[in-house]
Enzyme design. Structure first.
Site, short mmCIF file in Angstrom:
data_model
loop_
_atom_site.label_atom_id
_atom_site.label_comp_id
_atom_site.label_asym_id
_atom_site.label_seq_id
_atom_site.Cartn_x
_atom_site.Cartn_y
_atom_site.Cartn_z
N ASP A 145 0.39 -17.00 17.83
CA ASP A 145 0.89 -16.14 16.75
C ASP A 145 2.12 -17.57 15.81
OD1 ASP A 145 0.54 -14.60 15.21
OD2 ASP A 145 1.08 -12.90 16.48
N HIS A 203 3.02 -11.09 3.95
CA HIS A 203 2.65 -10.29 4.98
C HIS A 203 3.06 -8.78 5.48
CE1 HIS A 203 -0.36 -9.29 9.17
NE2 HIS A 203 0.89 -9.50 9.48
N ASP A 278 7.18 4.49 9.21
CA ASP A 278 5.56 3.97 8.51
C ASP A 278 6.68 4.12 6.96
OD1 ASP A 278 2.98 4.57 7.14
OD2 ASP A 278 2.40 5.27 9.16
N ALA A 279 5.74 3.08 6.64
CA ALA A 279 5.54 3.06 4.96
C ALA A 279 5.40 4.05 4.43
CB ALA A 279 5.08 1.89 4.97
N GLY A 328 0.55 -4.80 1.53
CA GLY A 328 0.62 -5.44 1.20
C GLY A 328 -0.83 -5.26 0.85
N GLU A 379 -6.76 -11.28 11.49
CA GLU A 379 -7.14 -12.28 12.46
C GLU A 379 -7.52 -12.18 13.73
OE1 GLU A 379 -2.28 -11.00 13.01
OE2 GLU A 379 -3.05 -9.84 12.85
#
Length: 396
Positions: A145, A203, A278-279, A328, A379
């Site tokens: 990463d 991100h 949690d958004a 996003g 990813e």
């Protein structure tokens, strides 16, 4: 070629099996609660999904179960059909400038970096060793990463702390989410047909970071020595005055480790809202008029906008702002709240285009002076591409 991408946590193992170089997903799955007698194993194959609960004592048993299940479900005929496995490794320090084939020497290097990433690297290593034990001849690659950010100039990565800290302990900004940034950068270079594109990438998942990219290279990023630095996230505080740690230690009679745990696991959206990390939950509460949820959200958005403005100046203008990862990609409200705060830079949102979820799209209006995009990250595919590249290099 069949290549497996693996993302291993301390008690979980997420994987995808892909046909390369066609980039076709064959199967994917997730093993959770490793080390317990009620672990869950979920396998998705085309339109079919199976899930079962069972005892899985360790990662070696999890890997054995995974590989056996691939044969039992006729996804592969034999274990040797898997040509390579790529492991997401969080911290590569300054030792790894690229993905690398894993042998005893490289594994020892990764082990030496565990003090830089004590929450992540040990779990990554357990998975690597488990695959080695179950299938010793398997070609394995470590994908880091941090590698994408190794191009950041020293003036951007070095902290203004005693220089001996860097010389002795390599205390510096490393940055994370690099596998995602690498993938998005390549997608945008193709989309814009411009190798020297200047990009700001946001991100935004449970972990949130931003990256300034110039001509395919990271020149700055918001996460630092650890993923704790930067903007507030699901449970992480982001930037705070370091003196707060001593202050709280004295007031609450807590040790540094406990306070660091609070900053990593009890702060961010969860800490300020007192509701959730949690958004999606935060956005639902905002719609209900919850002021604490709104405050948590506004603090996060403000910090994100700060970084975008800073990187805009650093890059001397940009070709595109890009939103990726869970929030996003999927929250039009999240994106609109950011874009409207960037009107001073010439961003104009197209409300209809911004309703897009999880697919590549421009979201700014035709009269906008700046372009903003939504681009889904992948990813696992990025890891598989690295495995294929290293495989060709090593095996030729």
């Amino acid at each position: 070629m069949k290549i497996m991408s693996v993302n291993s946590g301390s008690s979980s193992l997420k994987f995808q099996l892909l046909e390369m170089p066609q980039k076709n997903l064959i199967t994917s799955g997730l093993i959770e609660r490793i080390g317990s007698n009620n672990a869950t194993f979920t396998l998705k194959n085309q339109n079919h999904k199976t899930s079962k609960t069972l005892e899985i004592k360790n990662h070696q048993q999890a890997v054995s179960l995974l590989l056996t299940s691939l044969i039992e479900n006729k996804i592969i005929a034999r274990l040797e059909d898997i040509d390579g496995v790529g492991h997401r490794i969080v911290q590569g320090g300054e030792l790894f400038q690229d993905a690398t084939a894993l042998n005893d020497v490289e594994i020892a290097k990764i082990e030496s970096l565990c003090d830089l990433a004590p929450l992540h690297n040990p779990a990554n290593l357990v998975s690597i060793k488990a695959f080695r034990q179950v299938l010793p001849s398997l070609f394995q690659v470590g994908v880091f990463d941090t590698t994408f950010h190794q191009t950041i100039p020293v003036k951007n990565f070095l902290y203004a702390t005693p220089y001996a800290w860097y010389q002795k302990y390599k205390v510096r900004k490393y940055g994370f989410h690099g596998i995602s940034y690498q993938y998005i950068t390549e997608q945008m270079q193709q989309l814009l047909n411009k190798k020297d594109a200047k990009l700001i990438i946001c991100h935004a998942g449970n972990g949130v970071s931003l990256c300034a990219v110039d001509s395919g290279k990271s020149i700055d990023t918001s996460m630092g020595f650890t993923p704790l630095e930067g903007v507030p996230m699901g449970t992480r505080s982001g930037n705070i005055d370091p003196a707060v740690i001593k202050f709280i230690a004295e007031k609450e009679n807590k040790g540094i480790a406990e306070i660091t745990d609070d900053l990593n696991k009890k702060s961010g959206l969860l800490g300020v809202s007192t509701i959730s990390n949690d958004a999606r939950d935060i956005l639902a509460e905002i719609k209900k008029g919850n002021p604490q949820a709104r405050l948590a959200f506004d603090i996060q958005i403000k910090r994100i906008v700060d970084y975008i403005a800073s990187y805009y100046v650093l890059l001397k203008g940009i070709d595109a702002l890009v939103f990726t990862a869970g929030i996003g990609e999927n929250s039009s409200f999240f994106r609109s709240e950011i874009i409207k705060r960037l009107s001073v830079l010439g961003f104009r949102l197209d409300e209809q285009k911004n309703e897009v979820q999880g697919k590549t799209s421009v979201i700014t209006s035709s009269d906008s002076l700046q372009q903003a995009f939504v681009v889904p990250t992948n990813e696992e595919l990025s890891i598989a591409c690295d495995v294929l590249r290293i495989y060709k290099k090593v095996k030729k």
